[in-house]
Design an enzyme around this catalytic site. Structure first.
Site, PDB file in Angstrom:
ATOM      1  N   VAL A   7     -17.257   4.051  -2.943  1.00  0.00           N
ATOM      2  CA  VAL A   7     -17.734   2.581  -2.569  1.00  0.00           C
ATOM      3  C   VAL A   7     -19.204   2.892  -1.836  1.00  0.00           C
ATOM      4  O   VAL A   7     -20.083   2.064  -2.229  1.00  0.00           O
ATOM      5  CB  VAL A   7     -16.799   1.876  -1.596  1.00  0.00           C
ATOM      6  N   LYS A  23       0.954  -1.115  -0.098  1.00  0.00           N
ATOM      7  CA  LYS A  23      -0.034  -0.013  -0.114  1.00  0.00           C
ATOM      8  C   LYS A  23       0.983   1.245  -0.113  1.00  0.00           C
ATOM      9  O   LYS A  23       1.917   1.203   0.438  1.00  0.00           O
ATOM     10  CB  LYS A  23      -0.659   0.022   1.218  1.00  0.00           C
ATOM     11  N   GLY A  54     -18.629   7.713  -0.244  1.00  0.00           N
ATOM     12  CA  GLY A  54     -18.047   8.303  -1.232  1.00  0.00           C
ATOM     13  C   GLY A  54     -17.995   7.293  -2.394  1.00  0.00           C
ATOM     14  O   GLY A  54     -19.099   6.961  -2.833  1.00  0.00           O
ATOM     15  N   GLY A  87     -19.933   7.098   5.501  1.00  0.00           N
ATOM     16  CA  GLY A  87     -19.122   7.637   4.309  1.00  0.00           C
ATOM     17  C   GLY A  87     -19.823   7.040   2.851  1.00  0.00           C
ATOM     18  O   GLY A  87     -19.912   5.996   2.652  1.00  0.00           O
TER      19      GLY A  87
HETATM   20  N1  LIG Z   1     -12.414   2.244  -3.405  1.00  0.00           N
HETATM   21  C1  LIG Z   1     -12.269   0.823  -3.239  1.00  0.00           C
HETATM   22  O1  LIG Z   1     -12.178   0.182  -4.304  1.00  0.00           O
HETATM   23  C2  LIG Z   1     -11.813   0.344  -1.804  1.00  0.00           C
HETATM   24  C3  LIG Z   1     -11.553  -1.065  -1.846  1.00  0.00           C
HETATM   25  C4  LIG Z   1     -11.239  -1.698  -0.702  1.00  0.00           C
HETATM   26  C5  LIG Z   1     -11.362  -0.833   0.475  1.00  0.00           C
HETATM   27  N2  LIG Z   1     -11.511   0.489   0.301  1.00  0.00           N
HETATM   28  C6  LIG Z   1     -11.778   1.400   1.497  1.00  0.00           C
HETATM   29  O2  LIG Z   1     -13.147   1.753   1.773  1.00  0.00           O
HETATM   30  C7  LIG Z   1     -13.255   3.084   2.258  1.00  0.00           C
HETATM   31  C8  LIG Z   1     -13.990   4.058   1.296  1.00  0.00           C
HETATM   32  O3  LIG Z   1     -13.407   3.988   0.228  1.00  0.00           O
HETATM   33  P1  LIG Z   1     -13.677   5.142  -1.125  1.00  0.00           P
HETATM   34  O4  LIG Z   1     -12.974   4.896  -2.368  1.00  0.00           O
HETATM   35  O5  LIG Z   1     -15.202   5.158  -1.363  1.00  0.00           O
HETATM   36  O6  LIG Z   1     -13.300   6.602  -0.462  1.00  0.00           O
HETATM   37  P2  LIG Z   1     -13.713   7.993  -0.867  1.00  0.00           P
HETATM   38  O7  LIG Z   1     -12.606   8.919  -0.617  1.00  0.00           O
HETATM   39  O8  LIG Z   1     -14.443   7.818  -2.138  1.00  0.00           O
HETATM   40  O9  LIG Z   1     -14.938   8.106   0.237  1.00  0.00           O
HETATM   41  C9  LIG Z   1     -14.914   8.280   1.580  1.00  0.00           C
HETATM   42  C10 LIG Z   1     -15.876   9.109   2.096  1.00  0.00           C
HETATM   43  O10 LIG Z   1     -15.892   9.028   3.660  1.00  0.00           O
HETATM   44  C11 LIG Z   1     -16.181  10.176   4.071  1.00  0.00           C
HETATM   45  N3  LIG Z   1     -15.636  10.611   5.339  1.00  0.00           N
HETATM   46  C12 LIG Z   1     -14.398  10.785   5.641  1.00  0.00           C
HETATM   47  N4  LIG Z   1     -14.557  10.693   7.110  1.00  0.00           N
HETATM   48  C13 LIG Z   1     -15.403  10.665   7.342  1.00  0.00           C
HETATM   49  C14 LIG Z   1     -16.148  10.576   8.596  1.00  0.00           C
HETATM   50  N5  LIG Z   1     -15.536  10.766   9.947  1.00  0.00           N
HETATM   51  N6  LIG Z   1     -17.340  10.392   9.168  1.00  0.00           N
HETATM   52  C15 LIG Z   1     -18.368  10.169   7.721  1.00  0.00           C
HETATM   53  N7  LIG Z   1     -17.851  10.013   6.671  1.00  0.00           N
HETATM   54  C16 LIG Z   1     -16.288  10.369   6.423  1.00  0.00           C
HETATM   55  C17 LIG Z   1     -15.553  11.317   2.935  1.00  0.00           C
HETATM   56  O11 LIG Z   1     -16.265  12.402   2.892  1.00  0.00           O
HETATM   57  C18 LIG Z   1     -15.952  10.454   1.745  1.00  0.00           C
HETATM   58  O12 LIG Z   1     -17.195  10.941   1.086  1.00  0.00           O
HETATM   59  C19 LIG Z   1     -11.871   3.315   2.535  1.00  0.00           C
HETATM   60  O13 LIG Z   1     -11.392   3.053   3.900  1.00  0.00           O
HETATM   61  C20 LIG Z   1     -10.974   2.427   1.595  1.00  0.00           C
HETATM   62  O14 LIG Z   1      -9.600   2.334   1.959  1.00  0.00           O
HETATM   63  C21 LIG Z   1     -12.123   1.189  -1.015  1.00  0.00           C
END
Ligand SMILES: NC(=O)c1ccc[n+]([C@@H]2O[C@H](COP(=O)([O-])OP(=O)(O)OC[C@H]3O[C@@H](n4cnc5c(N)ncnc54)[C@H](O)[C@@H]3O)[C@@H](O)[C@H]2O)c1
Length: 368
Positions: free
Chosen positions: A198, A94, A196, A194
């Site tokens: 996902v 990572k 975002g 969250g």
């Molecule tokens: N994108 C992927 O394919 C993937 C794969 C495996 C794991 N993940 C994990 O899933 C999680 C989300 O990934 P993503 O790609 O959607 O990220 P992203 O950055 O698109 O979304 C994260 C969201 O969480 C919100 N956020 C941050 N802090 C917060 C809080 N304290 N309370 C509420 N909301 C909050 C942000 O504003 C954002 O909208 C991460 O932990 C990431 O490591 C993602």
């Protein structure tokens, strides 16, 4: 050693790198600095027994370098177990870039980061994580082939997030089946923290199934947008963990299951996308079990993204991506039953299987 989130006041007391509690015999840790672009990044390679260490790059405004190092150590370790439990021939790695993705991410910075990735000769392969977009991986691709998650128009498998969300949905259904006796989520109340890349896609699956969805995010604009699009209810209170819901889906950042939150959690099932949801995997996994909360291990159910990017390396298509991701349902049920049979936490049961596979492959590698 066990991964644990520590604050800076505690961290300074121990050795900076190899002495960190989150250090788990990582093979290599690379610090990348470039004054011209402002790049400050850390690449963590936990394990390459199964193959190159693949894992996304996170850009985040950490409070200090300790937090960044702690994060990359925990995240890269998680990737080793994620790939092993999913049956992919990949190691765990990572990267984190220290900074605000909204204001400090530039094409020059991304390309400079790509050059550092390239210098590792393929031991580490990157992809997107929090703060990254497909377009950023396209920039990295200009300077190195050791990148996945690039645009479909450039020959990649595209944004992995919808596939991650589908895998989380499958894992959630399996956990619901185990806890409630049915995997139908209609009328279940699900809190998605969250929304975002996902989280939003998970909300779509849940609302399509007729679940009652409550959303929370620190980004007001996103909340309104997603609420209008899917008819989801915005969380308005000030103590989200106490909300009486059936299922809690952490989809923001890690360590939300910790000493402060665990006694408040009302949900009967926890299943979400965030990596490293348990602040301390030994203590908090057991506490959840004692409270009768079924925890679907994060690194197991959020593997859809890595399945998607792995397709770029192995040249398999969408059908195989969906088949492998759908299989997260079966694996989750197996792990939950395995944990019960062996009186383990669900997290430990999944870890044991993943570690067993890594150890077996290491033995094979040394015999060949
Ligand atoms: N994108 C992927 O394919 C993937 C794969 C495996 C794991 N993940 C994990 O899933 C999680 C989300 O990934 P993503 O790609 O959607 O990220 P992203 O950055 O698109 O979304 C994260 C969201 O969480 C919100 N956020 C941050 N802090 C917060 C809080 N304290 N309370 C509420 N909301 C909050 C942000 O504003 C954002 O909208 C991460 O932990 C990431 O490591 C993602």
């Amino acid at each position: 050693m066990v991964s644990e989130v520590l604050n800076a006041n505690e961290l300074y007391k121990i050795d900076p790198v190899f002495g960190q509690l989150s250090f788990d015999n990582h093979e290599q840790i690379v610090f990348c600095n470039d004054k011209d672009t402002g790049l400050k990044a850390i690449i963590g390679i936990h394990n390459t027994v199964f193959g190159p260490a693949l894992g996304g790059t996170r850009m985040w405004q950490y409070n200090n370098e300790w937090e960044a190092l702690n994060d990359v150590l925990r995240l890269s370790r998680g990737m080793s177990f994620k790939s092993a439990i999913t049956g992919l021939n990949l190691g765990g790695g990572k990267a984190v870039i220290i900074g605000d993705a909204k204001t400090q991410k530039t094409p020059e910075l991304m390309k400079r980061f790509g050059e550092f990735v390239h210098s590792l000769g393929g031991r580490y392969i990157t992809a997107e994580d929090v703060g990254m977009e497909t377009i950023d991986m396209d920039l990295v691709r200009e300077v190195t082939p050791y990148v996945t998650g690039i645009s479909e128009s450039k020959g990649g498998a595209g944004n992995p997030s919808p596939i991650t969300a589908y895998g989380v949905f499958m894992g959630m259904k399996a956990a619901a089946k185990y806890k409630f006796g049915t995997d139908v989520l209609e009328d279940k109340t699900v809190l998605v923290q969250g929304i975002g890349h996902v989280g939003e896609s998970l909300v779509e699956h849940l609302t399509n199934e007729g679940a009652k969805v409550i959303i929370s995010d620190i980004n007001e604009g996103r909340l309104n947008e997603v609420s209008i699009k899917y008819g989801a209810q915005i969380y308005k209170g000030n103590d989200i963990y106490s909300e009486p819901v059936d299922i809690y889906a952490p989809c923001a950042l890690g360590a939300t299951i910790n000493d402060d939150t665990i006694n408040k959690i009302q949900a009967k099932v926890i299943a979400g996308a965030a990596n490293n949801q348990l602040a301390n995997e030994l203590i908090h996994g057991q506490m959840l079990q004692d409270k009768g909360i079924v925890y679907a291990p994060d690194f197991l159910i959020n593997a859809g993204g890595i399945i998607n990017v792995y397709a770029e390396l192995e040249n398999y298509g969408k059908t195989e991506i969906m088949r492998k991701t759908e299989n997260i349902y079966n694996t989750t049920l197996e792990i939950l039953n395995n944990a019960e049979t062996n009186s383990l936490t669900t997290h430990q049961a999944a870890l044991n299987i993943a570690q067993g596979r890594i150890d077996a492959r290491k033995k094979e590698n040394s015999n060949s």
